[in-house]
Design a protein around this motif. Structure first.
Motif, PDB file in Angstrom:
ATOM      1  N   SER A   9      25.406  80.107  49.517  1.00 27.97           N
ATOM      2  CA  SER A   9      24.989  80.607  50.812  1.00 27.97           C
ATOM      3  C   SER A   9      26.181  81.088  51.601  1.00 27.97           C
ATOM      4  CB  SER A   9      24.275  79.503  51.597  1.00 27.97           C
ATOM      5  OG  SER A   9      24.058  79.902  52.925  1.00 27.97           O
ATOM      6  N   ALA A  10      26.031  82.231  52.245  1.00 24.17           N
ATOM      7  CA  ALA A  10      27.062  82.749  53.127  1.00 24.17           C
ATOM      8  C   ALA A  10      26.743  82.430  54.574  1.00 24.17           C
ATOM      9  CB  ALA A  10      27.203  84.253  52.933  1.00 24.17           C
ATOM     10  N   ALA A  11      25.571  81.804  54.793  1.00 23.17           N
ATOM     11  CA  ALA A  11      25.142  81.508  56.151  1.00 23.17           C
ATOM     12  C   ALA A  11      25.970  80.373  56.735  1.00 23.17           C
ATOM     13  CB  ALA A  11      23.669  81.123  56.171  1.00 23.17           C
ATOM     14  N   PRO A  18      26.297  68.683  55.626  1.00 31.41           N
ATOM     15  CA  PRO A  18      27.146  68.101  54.583  1.00 31.41           C
ATOM     16  C   PRO A  18      27.624  69.154  53.588  1.00 31.41           C
ATOM     17  CG  PRO A  18      24.857  67.677  54.080  1.00 31.41           C
ATOM     18  CD  PRO A  18      24.887  68.319  55.446  1.00 31.41           C
ATOM     19  N   ALA A  19      26.972  70.326  53.604  1.00 36.93           N
ATOM     20  CA  ALA A  19      27.275  71.343  52.606  1.00 36.93           C
ATOM     21  C   ALA A  19      28.474  72.181  53.026  1.00 36.93           C
ATOM     22  CB  ALA A  19      26.061  72.233  52.410  1.00 36.93           C
ATOM     23  N   HIS A  20      28.994  72.933  52.092  1.00 38.91           N
ATOM     24  CA  HIS A  20      30.073  73.864  52.396  1.00 38.91           C
ATOM     25  C   HIS A  20      29.726  75.199  51.769  1.00 38.91           C
ATOM     26  CE1 HIS A  20      31.285  72.885  48.306  1.00 38.91           C
ATOM     27  NE2 HIS A  20      31.357  71.607  48.645  1.00 38.91           N
ATOM     28  N   ALA A  21      30.729  76.082  51.660  1.00 37.13           N
ATOM     29  CA  ALA A  21      30.439  77.460  51.254  1.00 37.13           C
ATOM     30  C   ALA A  21      29.802  77.556  49.874  1.00 37.13           C
ATOM     31  CB  ALA A  21      31.723  78.280  51.296  1.00 37.13           C
ATOM     32  N   SER A  22      30.008  76.554  49.035  1.00 33.48           N
ATOM     33  CA  SER A  22      29.462  76.644  47.680  1.00 33.48           C
ATOM     34  C   SER A  22      28.130  75.922  47.539  1.00 33.48           C
ATOM     35  CB  SER A  22      30.466  76.066  46.674  1.00 33.48           C
ATOM     36  OG  SER A  22      30.706  74.704  46.959  1.00 33.48           O
ATOM     37  N   ALA A  23      27.516  75.514  48.654  1.00 29.27           N
ATOM     38  CA  ALA A  23      26.213  74.857  48.574  1.00 29.27           C
ATOM     39  C   ALA A  23      25.196  75.787  47.937  1.00 29.27           C
ATOM     40  CB  ALA A  23      25.744  74.436  49.966  1.00 29.27           C
ATOM     41  N   GLN A  32      13.178  78.295  37.206  1.00 30.67           N
ATOM     42  CA  GLN A  32      11.838  77.742  36.978  1.00 30.67           C
ATOM     43  C   GLN A  32      11.624  77.347  35.529  1.00 30.67           C
ATOM     44  OE1 GLN A  32       8.840  80.379  38.469  1.00 30.67           O
ATOM     45  NE2 GLN A  32       9.774  80.486  40.488  1.00 30.67           N
ATOM     46  N   GLN A  33      12.089  78.178  34.618  1.00 36.99           N
ATOM     47  CA  GLN A  33      11.868  77.910  33.209  1.00 36.99           C
ATOM     48  C   GLN A  33      12.793  76.817  32.678  1.00 36.99           C
ATOM     49  OE1 GLN A  33       8.887  79.318  33.159  1.00 36.99           O
ATOM     50  NE2 GLN A  33       9.215  80.047  31.085  1.00 36.99           N
ATOM     51  N   THR A  34      14.056  76.826  33.122  1.00 33.86           N
ATOM     52  CA  THR A  34      15.037  75.874  32.591  1.00 33.86           C
ATOM     53  C   THR A  34      15.854  75.271  33.730  1.00 33.86           C
ATOM     54  OG1 THR A  34      16.540  77.747  32.222  1.00 33.86           O
ATOM     55  CG2 THR A  34      15.240  76.982  30.334  1.00 33.86           C
ATOM     56  N   PRO A  35      15.254  74.357  34.507  1.00 28.94           N
ATOM     57  CA  PRO A  35      16.005  73.734  35.600  1.00 28.94           C
ATOM     58  C   PRO A  35      17.213  72.949  35.113  1.00 28.94           C
ATOM     59  CG  PRO A  35      13.935  72.573  35.216  1.00 28.94           C
ATOM     60  CD  PRO A  35      13.876  73.826  34.417  1.00 28.94           C
ATOM     61  N   SER A  36      17.204  72.544  33.836  1.00 25.26           N
ATOM     62  CA  SER A  36      18.347  71.800  33.310  1.00 25.26           C
ATOM     63  C   SER A  36      19.631  72.608  33.424  1.00 25.26           C
ATOM     64  CB  SER A  36      18.103  71.413  31.847  1.00 25.26           C
ATOM     65  OG  SER A  36      17.848  72.563  31.061  1.00 25.26           O
ATOM     66  N   GLU A  37      19.519  73.946  33.371  1.00 23.64           N
ATOM     67  CA  GLU A  37      20.703  74.789  33.521  1.00 23.64           C
ATOM     68  C   GLU A  37      21.265  74.677  34.931  1.00 23.64           C
ATOM     69  OE1 GLU A  37      19.957  78.787  32.321  1.00 23.64           O
ATOM     70  OE2 GLU A  37      19.284  78.215  30.306  1.00 23.64           O
ATOM     71  N   LEU A  38      20.385  74.594  35.930  1.00 24.49           N
ATOM     72  CA  LEU A  38      20.827  74.406  37.311  1.00 24.49           C
ATOM     73  C   LEU A  38      21.548  73.075  37.449  1.00 24.49           C
ATOM     74  CD1 LEU A  38      20.902  74.855  40.394  1.00 24.49           C
ATOM     75  CD2 LEU A  38      18.578  73.953  40.497  1.00 24.49           C
ATOM     76  N   TYR A  39      20.984  72.017  36.887  1.00 23.68           N
ATOM     77  CA  TYR A  39      21.598  70.704  37.015  1.00 23.68           C
ATOM     78  C   TYR A  39      22.955  70.665  36.321  1.00 23.68           C
ATOM     79  CZ  TYR A  39      16.692  69.769  38.092  1.00 23.68           C
ATOM     80  OH  TYR A  39      15.422  69.825  38.618  1.00 23.68           O
ATOM     81  N   ARG A  40      23.055  71.305  35.159  1.00 25.34           N
ATOM     82  CA  ARG A  40      24.346  71.339  34.462  1.00 25.34           C
ATOM     83  C   ARG A  40      25.392  72.078  35.278  1.00 25.34           C
ATOM     84  NH1 ARG A  40      21.378  71.550  29.507  1.00 25.34           N
ATOM     85  NH2 ARG A  40      21.215  73.834  29.611  1.00 25.34           N
ATOM     86  N   ALA A  41      24.979  73.218  35.871  1.00 31.21           N
ATOM     87  CA  ALA A  41      25.916  74.010  36.673  1.00 31.21           C
ATOM     88  C   ALA A  41      26.373  73.242  37.904  1.00 31.21           C
ATOM     89  CB  ALA A  41      25.263  75.333  37.077  1.00 31.21           C
ATOM     90  N   LEU A  42      25.434  72.571  38.561  1.00 32.81           N
ATOM     91  CA  LEU A  42      25.794  71.786  39.740  1.00 32.81           C
ATOM     92  C   LEU A  42      26.719  70.634  39.380  1.00 32.81           C
ATOM     93  CD1 LEU A  42      22.349  71.615  41.600  1.00 32.81           C
ATOM     94  CD2 LEU A  42      24.407  72.798  42.378  1.00 32.81           C
ATOM     95  N   VAL A  52      23.515  70.904  48.706  1.00 29.34           N
ATOM     96  CA  VAL A  52      22.455  71.883  48.466  1.00 29.34           C
ATOM     97  C   VAL A  52      21.832  72.286  49.799  1.00 29.34           C
ATOM     98  CG1 VAL A  52      21.916  71.069  46.135  1.00 29.34           C
ATOM     99  CG2 VAL A  52      20.745  70.051  48.107  1.00 29.34           C
ATOM    100  N   LEU A  53      21.057  73.357  49.738  1.00 25.39           N
ATOM    101  CA  LEU A  53      20.325  73.843  50.899  1.00 25.39           C
ATOM    102  C   LEU A  53      18.841  73.854  50.583  1.00 25.39           C
ATOM    103  CD1 LEU A  53      22.653  76.845  51.862  1.00 25.39           C
ATOM    104  CD2 LEU A  53      22.559  74.582  52.935  1.00 25.39           C
ATOM    105  N   LEU A  54      18.054  73.236  51.430  1.00 31.34           N
ATOM    106  CA  LEU A  54      16.604  73.251  51.306  1.00 31.34           C
ATOM    107  C   LEU A  54      16.071  74.509  51.990  1.00 31.34           C
ATOM    108  CD1 LEU A  54      15.961  69.483  52.148  1.00 31.34           C
ATOM    109  CD2 LEU A  54      16.335  70.528  49.909  1.00 31.34           C
TER     110      LEU A  54
END
Length: 421
Positions: A9-11, A18-23, A32-42, A52-54
């Motif tokens: 987010s650039a906002a 608690p987040a920073h520029a890389s949130a 949607q298909q492979t959320p495991s990729e998101l978790y690995r990247a995080l 993270v940002l909700l």
């Protein structure tokens, strides 16, 4: 839930963020298909606790590590459930999409300490009165009734017609509602709409009807108690009010219906797409049991749970968590934490997953056992009655619902040899 892209987010974050520029924004089509990729990247970028940002860029922490999720859920004195502690309430709009999930409600979900023990104790005692063999027989009857409605067609869409319908009817039976009545079927439909609305549905109106019908059920059972969960809650020495019982019954029904429905659907998908289960799937209890447990590790129905709120400034996973910060429990990420599964091998025979959460606010015993009865009976009965069941699309064509919170298929189309009605 949000469909915004999962990207930095650039906002400018709200004060106290608690987040920073890389949130990272939770959600997005690419995950949607492979959320495991998101978790690995995080995990790779942020470690066990990620900023993270909700929706609407509201900041939170996503807890990814198995030890960290276990710690949070085991220390209510540091990370509590009463959302009124949240330091972001001044920034939450009145129509915020996640408000139904984080807005304080007088239900067991948001209680703490002695009050939580009182409310959860009533639920536990009421569920302990459910005979698991009787539940299995009732689930089999429900399954056979549903199957008979489409068995002659040679094809079906199992998510809406079967996977979600069966646990909804089963949990209402446990609560003392008459099976097969128009009243019960209307409630089943309203539960679906309020928990997982389709286009054109009105979830707010449906939720209102659910509350009104459950209140009527409570009043009926207070006058004429029976051998059911509702009556046992009413007769419990803790002396809950009708309003408290309505709130807690809705929590029990919602927890039993959608997650169990997705557990059934995700297990059927595994059985129909993984060659390891192809040989002995028809009525094969061992294979079905393995599949059910593997799904809880790798495709758990509840991916993430919001949330816990920090009681005071504290440290978690090397992060400074400020008083009032929101923590999202990354149950799916924790279940596949490489620290507990070296070499990326998940042992399905192990049942130490966090799919039913952990600590005082986990699913009350024996709810996981009852959910297992429903899911196991649903899968085994279907495979027994339709032994040549196959997907009617390629496995890669199956799509997941656009949610970072729940893991469930949009549809599960199958075909089979038509059976005599």
């Amino acid at each position: 839930m949000s469909d915004t892209a999962a990207s930095p987010s650039a906002a400018t974050p709200p004060p106290g963020c608690p987040a920073h520029a890389s949130a990272v924004r939770l959600g997005g089509l690419e995950y949607q298909q492979t959320p495991s990729e998101l978790y690995r990247a995080l995990r790779r970028e942020h470690g066990a606790v990620a900023p993270v940002l909700l929706d609407d860029d509201i900041p939170a922490w996503l807890v990814l590590g198995y030890p960290e999720v276990s710690f949070v859920t085991s220390h209510d004195e540091l990370f509590a459930r009463d959302s009124r502690r949240w330091n972001q309430w001044p920034h939450i709009p009145p129509d915020w999409p996640l408000l139904p999930f984080v807005g304080y409600q007088p239900s067991v979900l948001f209680t703490e300490g002695a009050e939580h023990q009182r409310r959860a104790g009533v639920i536990t005692h009421a569920l302990e009165g459910v005979d698991q063999f009787e539940l299995a027989r009732e689930c089999r009857l429900i399954a056979e009734q549903i199957i008979s409605a489409f068995a002659g067609r040679g094809q079906a869409e199992l998510m809406s017609m079967y996977a979600h319908a069966l646990p909804a009817r089963a949990v209402l039976w446990m609560c003392g509602m008459e099976q097969g009545s128009a009243d019960t079927e209307q409630l089943v439909d309203d539960l679906r709409i309020s928990l997982d609305a389709s286009e054109g549905d009105d979830p707010v109106a449906a939720y209102g009807r659910v509350g009104a019908r459950i209140m009527r059920l409570v009043r009926e059972k207070r006058e004429r108690p029976g051998p059911d969960v509702t009556s046992r809650m009413l007769l419990d020495p803790a002396g809950l009010t009708d309003e408290e019982i309505v709130q807690d019954l809705i929590s029990v029904i919602a927890a039993a219906q959608q997650p169990t429905g997705n557990w059934i659907g995700n297990t059927l998908r595994l059985l129909l797409t993984d060659e390891r289960f192809a040989v002995n799937v028809s009525g094969g209890r061992v294979s079905v049991g393995d599949a059910l447990n593997e799904v809880l590790w790798l495709d758990t129905p509840t991916q993430n749970f919001v949330g816990r709120w920090a009681v005071r400034d504290t440290q978690l996973g090397g992060r400074l968590i400020r008083q009032g910060d929101c923590l999202v429990l990354g149950l799916a990420a924790a279940n596949t934490d490489p620290q507990i599964w070296p070499e990326s091998h998940v042992g399905a025979e192990n049942s130490a997953h966090l799919s039913f959460s952990n600590g005082e606010h986990r699913c009350p015993y024996p709810a996981p056992l009852l959910a297992d009865v429903m899911a196991r009976t649903a899968v085994e009965t279907l495979m027994e009655h339709l032994p040549d069941l196959v997907l009617s699309v390629e496995p890669g064509e199956l799509t997941w619902r656009p949610s970072i919170w729940m893991r469930g298929l949009t549809s599960l189309p199958v075909e089979f040899t038509p059976a005599a009605r």
